[in-house]
Design a protein around this motif. Structure first.
Motif, mmCIF file in Angstrom:
data_model
loop_
_atom_site.group_PDB
_atom_site.id
_atom_site.type_symbol
_atom_site.label_atom_id
_atom_site.label_comp_id
_atom_site.label_asym_id
_atom_site.label_seq_id
_atom_site.Cartn_x
_atom_site.Cartn_y
_atom_site.Cartn_z
ATOM 1 N N PRO A 126 -10.640 9.069 -1.574
ATOM 2 C CA PRO A 126 -10.200 7.675 -1.514
ATOM 3 C C PRO A 126 -11.291 6.726 -1.023
ATOM 4 N N LYS A 127 -12.345 7.293 -0.408
ATOM 5 C CA LYS A 127 -13.431 6.456 0.095
ATOM 6 C C LYS A 127 -14.458 6.210 -1.008
ATOM 7 N N THR A 128 -13.992 5.578 -2.062
ATOM 8 C CA THR A 128 -14.855 5.252 -3.190
ATOM 9 C C THR A 128 -14.429 3.906 -3.748
ATOM 10 N N PHE A 129 -15.367 3.181 -4.336
ATOM 11 C CA PHE A 129 -15.069 1.876 -4.894
ATOM 12 C C PHE A 129 -14.602 2.009 -6.344
ATOM 13 N N GLY A 130 -13.676 1.162 -6.724
ATOM 14 C CA GLY A 130 -13.207 1.164 -8.104
ATOM 15 C C GLY A 130 -11.994 2.036 -8.320
ATOM 16 N N VAL A 152 -5.342 6.502 -3.794
ATOM 17 C CA VAL A 152 -5.435 5.087 -4.136
ATOM 18 C C VAL A 152 -5.591 4.238 -2.879
ATOM 19 N N HIS A 153 -4.755 4.498 -1.871
ATOM 20 C CA HIS A 153 -4.874 3.824 -0.573
ATOM 21 C C HIS A 153 -4.595 4.864 0.493
ATOM 22 N N ALA A 154 -5.623 5.263 1.224
ATOM 23 C CA ALA A 154 -5.520 6.412 2.118
ATOM 24 C C ALA A 154 -4.607 6.225 3.327
ATOM 25 N N PRO A 155 -4.671 5.083 4.057
ATOM 26 C CA PRO A 155 -3.861 4.976 5.281
ATOM 27 C C PRO A 155 -2.367 4.955 4.998
ATOM 28 N N TRP A 156 -1.599 5.569 5.879
ATOM 29 C CA TRP A 156 -0.145 5.565 5.759
ATOM 30 C C TRP A 156 0.454 4.280 6.332
ATOM 31 N N ASP A 165 -19.910 -0.258 3.783
ATOM 32 C CA ASP A 165 -20.342 -0.952 2.566
ATOM 33 C C ASP A 165 -19.246 -1.797 1.936
ATOM 34 N N GLY A 166 -18.078 -1.871 2.583
ATOM 35 C CA GLY A 166 -17.007 -2.705 2.069
ATOM 36 C C GLY A 166 -15.663 -2.010 2.069
ATOM 37 N N ALA A 167 -14.648 -2.709 1.582
ATOM 38 C CA ALA A 167 -13.279 -2.175 1.549
ATOM 39 C C ALA A 167 -13.037 -1.414 0.256
ATOM 40 N N TYR A 168 -12.328 -0.310 0.393
ATOM 41 C CA TYR A 168 -11.972 0.491 -0.777
ATOM 42 C C TYR A 168 -10.630 0.048 -1.364
ATOM 43 N N SER A 169 -9.695 -0.326 -0.478
ATOM 44 C CA SER A 169 -8.357 -0.685 -0.932
ATOM 45 C C SER A 169 -7.638 -1.493 0.139
ATOM 46 N N VAL A 170 -6.632 -2.237 -0.290
ATOM 47 C CA VAL A 170 -5.747 -2.952 0.635
ATOM 48 C C VAL A 170 -4.312 -2.789 0.152
ATOM 49 N N ALA A 171 -3.382 -2.908 1.104
ATOM 50 C CA ALA A 171 -1.957 -2.844 0.795
ATOM 51 C C ALA A 171 -1.324 -4.165 1.192
ATOM 52 N N LEU A 172 -0.557 -4.757 0.290
ATOM 53 C CA LEU A 172 0.148 -6.010 0.563
ATOM 54 C C LEU A 172 1.577 -5.682 0.965
ATOM 55 N N SER A 173 1.922 -6.057 2.216
ATOM 56 C CA SER A 173 3.266 -5.761 2.714
ATOM 57 C C SER A 173 3.935 -6.969 3.353
ATOM 58 N N GLY A 174 3.318 -8.136 3.252
ATOM 59 C CA GLY A 174 3.947 -9.352 3.763
ATOM 60 C C GLY A 174 3.971 -9.461 5.262
ATOM 61 N N GLY A 175 2.893 -9.050 5.928
ATOM 62 C CA GLY A 175 2.857 -9.083 7.384
ATOM 63 C C GLY A 175 2.649 -10.459 7.982
ATOM 64 N N TYR A 176 2.156 -11.428 7.194
ATOM 65 C CA TYR A 176 1.880 -12.773 7.707
ATOM 66 C C TYR A 176 2.557 -13.809 6.806
ATOM 67 N N PRO A 234 -15.402 -3.904 -6.291
ATOM 68 C CA PRO A 234 -13.957 -4.002 -6.544
ATOM 69 C C PRO A 234 -13.139 -3.317 -5.452
ATOM 70 N N VAL A 235 -11.974 -3.890 -5.198
ATOM 71 C CA VAL A 235 -11.053 -3.365 -4.184
ATOM 72 C C VAL A 235 -9.734 -3.006 -4.872
ATOM 73 N N ARG A 236 -9.247 -1.787 -4.645
ATOM 74 C CA ARG A 236 -7.946 -1.389 -5.180
ATOM 75 C C ARG A 236 -6.830 -2.091 -4.399
ATOM 76 N N VAL A 237 -5.799 -2.542 -5.092
ATOM 77 C CA VAL A 237 -4.708 -3.277 -4.448
ATOM 78 C C VAL A 237 -3.375 -2.617 -4.784
ATOM 79 N N ILE A 238 -2.585 -2.353 -3.746
ATOM 80 C CA ILE A 238 -1.207 -1.915 -3.960
ATOM 81 C C ILE A 238 -0.276 -2.953 -3.341
ATOM 82 N N ARG A 239 0.853 -3.159 -3.984
ATOM 83 C CA ARG A 239 1.878 -4.051 -3.446
ATOM 84 C C ARG A 239 3.089 -3.222 -3.053
ATOM 85 N N GLY A 240 3.683 -3.585 -1.901
ATOM 86 C CA GLY A 240 4.854 -2.880 -1.415
ATOM 87 C C GLY A 240 6.114 -3.711 -1.562
#
Length: 314
Positions: A126-130, A152-156, A165-176, A234-240
């Motif tokens: 998961p520690k790879t870009f793209g 796709v997104h390693a953290p639980w 060298d940058g972000a691999y992925s982010v998860a959108l969960s509506g925290g703000y 590029p950063v992988r994006v998941i939506r929750g």
């Protein structure tokens, strides 16, 4: 009467929306409806004791098993405390744990270990870009753990996964509350500034702890996203499903493809003492499948027609 919180939230939402529109959204004319997902049900079949003994008769007749009391290895449930339960009447497997993996027989003792192992085994890093090989845009998971297993997104729990060298992925969960999601572009708030230790009266809470200090780009997660804004990786994006957006899945978590971090800045957050937070503007890389849209106003997913934004057309 409108509170100061709501005034600041409305102002931030307006500013963030205008910023995203200035990036150009590159939205298609039509966006498909989201298809309902079914959770996978795993049915585990256990082999009968007779089959086990036939496959490995020499194991069943070892002196160790014969000398052991019949009910020595029975796990007693706390729910049966004080009750008269005849544990000796229960049928038990005669295959030792050491041979359970090799013989293909799963016992009560090693099921939990197998499940834990299944959750952590990954085919890709998961520690790879793209993009991750074999994972298509639109892939869906019931849990964050399953998404992590597919790399796709390693953290639980954490929303940002990155390195020097940058972000691999982010998860959108509506925290703000002041983040804006326009699907093909969105704003994202960084990490930190919350008291995660908690007190006796207010226990640790990763999601609802109040802001108690400024966020900083020195935070490794925030630093990774800022680095992405400089490199363009590029950063992988998941939506929750918790995300309040028509682009969020109605349940579970969905991979929505690759985005770039177009801008990183700091602004006052929605907190009583106006602590600073790190903000980021993401834009979706063109040429990917369109994002599904849901319409909660009717209680079901429908097809929405989306006209191209004026900023994108100019």
């Amino acid at each position: 009467m409108v509170s100061e919180y709501e005034k600041l939230r409305a102002l931030n939402v307006q500013k963030n929306t205008e910023l995203l529109k200035s990036l150009g959204l590159d939205k298609p004319l039509f966006e498909p409806k989201e298809k309902p997902h079914k959770a996978k049900t795993i049915v585990k079949k256990r082999k009968a004791t007779a089959d086990v003994e036939e496959a490995a008769p020499e194991v069943a007749k070892t002196p160790r098993l014969e000398s052991a009391p019949r009910n020595a290895s029975v796990r007693r449930s706390a729910r049966n405390a004080g009750k008269k339960v005849d544990y000796t009447a229960e049928q038990q497997s005669s295959v030792p744990l050491a041979l359970a993996y090799t013989s293909g027989v799963k016992s009560l003792e090693n099921d939990a270990d197998l499940l834990r192992e299944e959750k952590t085994v990954r085919t890709h890093d998961p520690k790879t870009f793209g993009a991750i090989p074999g994972i298509e845009v639109g892939s869906w998971w019931e849990t964050r753990q399953a998404c992590s297993k597919d790399a796709v997104h390693a953290p639980w729990v954490a929303g940002i996964s990155g390195g020097p060298d940058g972000a691999y992925s982010v998860a959108l969960s509506g925290g703000y509350d002041d983040d804006v999601d326009l699907g093909y572009a969105f704003t994202y708030t960084g990490s930190g500034g919350r008291d995660l230790k908690g007190t006796k009266d207010s226990p640790k809470n990763l999601r609802t702890a109040p802001q108690s200090s400024d966020q900083s780009f020195e935070n490794p997660f925030n630093k990774a996203l800022k680095r992405s804004s400089e490199t363009g990786n590029p950063v992988r994006v998941i939506r929750g499903f918790k995300l309040k957006s028509p682009y969020a899945p109605s349940e579970g978590y969905r991979y929505d493809g690759l985005y770039t971090v177009e801008k990183a800045w700091m602004e006052k957050g929605l907190n009583k003492k106006a602590y600073l937070v790190c903000k980021y503007a993401f834009k979706r890389i063109p040429g990917q499948p369109p994002l599904p849209v849901r319409d909660d106003t009717e209680g079901k997913e429908t097809v929405k027609e989306a006209l191209p934004d004026t900023a994108a057309a100019s």
